[in-house]
Every structure is written in C-alpha cells, then in structure tokens.
Write an enzyme that holds these catalytic residues in place. Sequence first.
Site, mmCIF file in Angstrom:
data_model
loop_
_atom_site.group_PDB
_atom_site.id
_atom_site.type_symbol
_atom_site.label_atom_id
_atom_site.label_comp_id
_atom_site.label_asym_id
_atom_site.label_seq_id
_atom_site.Cartn_x
_atom_site.Cartn_y
_atom_site.Cartn_z
ATOM 1 N N LYS A 116 5.551 1.672 12.574
ATOM 2 C CA LYS A 116 6.170 2.144 11.330
ATOM 3 C C LYS A 116 7.014 3.384 11.542
ATOM 4 O O LYS A 116 8.042 3.559 10.898
ATOM 5 C CB LYS A 116 5.098 2.437 10.273
ATOM 6 C CG LYS A 116 4.523 1.184 9.631
ATOM 7 C CD LYS A 116 3.933 1.497 8.266
ATOM 8 C CE LYS A 116 3.373 0.246 7.616
ATOM 9 N NZ LYS A 116 2.758 0.543 6.309
ATOM 10 N N LYS A 208 5.382 -10.841 11.442
ATOM 11 C CA LYS A 208 4.598 -11.092 10.240
ATOM 12 C C LYS A 208 5.519 -11.233 9.017
ATOM 13 O O LYS A 208 6.515 -10.525 8.918
ATOM 14 C CB LYS A 208 3.661 -9.885 10.059
ATOM 15 C CG LYS A 208 2.671 -10.000 8.944
ATOM 16 C CD LYS A 208 1.734 -8.787 8.952
ATOM 17 C CE LYS A 208 1.530 -8.256 7.552
ATOM 18 N NZ LYS A 208 0.520 -7.218 7.421
ATOM 19 N N LYS A 211 6.846 -7.908 3.024
ATOM 20 C CA LYS A 211 7.632 -7.553 1.847
ATOM 21 C C LYS A 211 8.671 -6.494 2.175
ATOM 22 O O LYS A 211 9.560 -6.237 1.391
ATOM 23 C CB LYS A 211 6.722 -7.128 0.689
ATOM 24 C CG LYS A 211 5.643 -6.140 1.042
ATOM 25 C CD LYS A 211 4.558 -6.091 -0.038
ATOM 26 C CE LYS A 211 3.393 -5.239 0.452
ATOM 27 N NZ LYS A 211 2.210 -5.314 -0.324
#
Length: 345
Positions: A116, A208, A211
């Site tokens: 991230k 993955k 969203k």
Amino acid sequence: MSKAFTPRVFSGVQPTGNLTLGNYLGAITKFVALQDQQESIYCVVDMHAITTWQDPADLSAATRGVAAAYLAAGIDPVKSIIFNQSRVGAHAELGWIFNCIARMGWLNRMTQFKEKAGKNRENASTGLFVYPNLMAADILLYQATHVPVGEDQKQHLELTRDIAQKFNNDYADQLARLGFGDAFFPQPEPMITGPATRVMSLRDGSKKMSKSDPSDMSRINLTDDADTIAQKFRKARTDPDPLPSEMDGLEGRAEAANLVGIYAALSGMTQDAVLGEFGGSQFSTFKPELSDLAVEKLAPIAAEIRRLEADPGHIDQVLKDGAERADSIAQPVLASVKDIMGLVR
Ligand code: TRP
C-alpha cells in the site's frame, strides 16, 4: 494456552469505494453463515479507511453502504452486532496500547504495508504503518476467537496472535494476581474457507479483485446492473483454450480458474462439478452462463441495498444500536486491560 474462551466471531470491512463481488463471496456470505453458529460482531472499519485520504462525503456514504450490504446479504442486526468502528472509542484506546506492545520489527515485515505504501513510504501516514495494531485491537477488544478474513489478511492475524501472546506474557504476574488465569487475550483463528475465498481481478488473474483498482472493468460491483455485469464478464481476460474437465487443467490458467471459482461460489457447486458441466466448453459459452448466474444472485441484493440506502435514518439507527451493544462488551475488557497494566481509572 489452557484457558478456554467463549467462541465469538469478529470481522470488518473497510468503507472505501464500492463493494465488489470479491467482498461479497470472500467475506460477507461467510459472515451470514457464521451468525447462526456463535455470537458475531461485524464492523465497518472507518478508522482503518482513514489511514489513506478519504473524501468526507464519500466516507460517510461508503460507511452506510457497507452497513446496507451487510443487511442486504442477510446479516441479522438483532442476532449479530453491526456497527462502525469510530463510534466505539475503545478501539482507538486499545489500538494505542497495542502500539506500545507490538515491535517495529513485527510491523516492518507486514507485506500489505509495503504494497500500500509502495515507493512512497516516506509519505505514507503513520496510521497506515500501525494499521495492523488497530486491527488486533478490533479483534481482541471482544476477545474474539474466530476471524473470517481473506487470504491477504492472514499475516495481520498472525500479528494479532503475537500481540495477544506478548501481552499475556508481559503481564503474566498481574493476570495471576487479578484472577485471569494464564491468558487474558485468546489466540484468534483466521477462518479462510470455501471456493472463491479469493476472487481475482477480471483483467489480471494474478491480482485480487479490488474496489481500489483504477479500472472498473476489473471488478463486479455489488450494485452493477445486469448489462454492466454481462459486459464485464464478456470482456474478462481469458486464454484461447476451452475449459478443462478436471481441476489439473486449471493450473497455470489464473483467469480461467478465477471464473470457475466465481461460478462455483455463486452456484454453491464445487469447482469439480462446474468443470464436469462445462469442461470442453469455450468461454463464449461459459461467460454468458456465468453472467446470468451472477445477475440472478446479485440483482436482489443490489435492489435491497438501494432500498436501504434510500432510508439512511434506518441504517444509522442500526449502526448506533450496534455500537451501544459493542461498547457494552468492549468497556469491561478495556477496564481489565487498564487494571492489568496499572493505568489508574
Ligand atoms: N484489514 C481488513 C481488510 O482490509 C479489515 C479489518 C480491520 C478487519 N479490522 C479487522 C478484518 C478485524 C477482520 C478483523 O480487509
């Protein structure tokens, strides 16, 4: 560890962006099944969401959106507890305490932070770095024993267990003195089960379904309409070969395996049975079947989400009631933690 803890489920979903088919199959349907087996607490983790910038209006809408999806999927707000994290201040308090229990070295190993934060580590929020400590606080505040999560959260669960164990060890004398036996916190188990636990991107079978992916074509959103769902599956990346008849034939074919996994999860069939039915078929045959199935399963949920979102007062009441119930479990646990540590209250 010998002490027995009452089984209790805790899990959380972040209110960032639209919920996807991945959240639904990988998490929310599992939550629904578990609530009949033991006490279950399902949180909308808004304090985790703000570890990266969130537009305030979007954050509120997404918080209510996750709550609506929980309800639409069949989580019963009477049987289970549904609430948003920021309403129960004890999460932040225990999170701070765990910042002081967890070691830098443990957090430095967290792969999700590395992903991230990316190359811009210096500019990541400090909250993003200690995010797993807050997650440990979420779980241990309720002395939860079982945590349904996706594969990508396994490492955070291991950290949660390490924090629980270090706390139990560091304060062993106090635990004995105050009558808590040899463990105040349980060792929570991740529950990673069933097909399509990990739903992958429709554009790249190695990533993955997320969203936060910049491409909307990479995911099925829970609120996509029938035409959009059909179009996304039609355009989903595949290879030129027909579907195999056996599971071995899916090896090295991540995109094909993903679509088969989604079909299996939506239909309740095993992946073997799906291949039994579609082995030898071209994707041009399989994809329309898959989109019809997805539309059939998701349309009623999408309609219910829209109905609930039209009445935010109801959702807010559910979240408020849930927070009161959560708080009444959390407060005595936090009070005991303070007593154990010598924090005067
Ligand atoms: N980190 C989880 C995720 O990104 C969300 C989460 C926060 C969570 N707290 C939790 C999941 C506690 C399970 C239990 O998916």
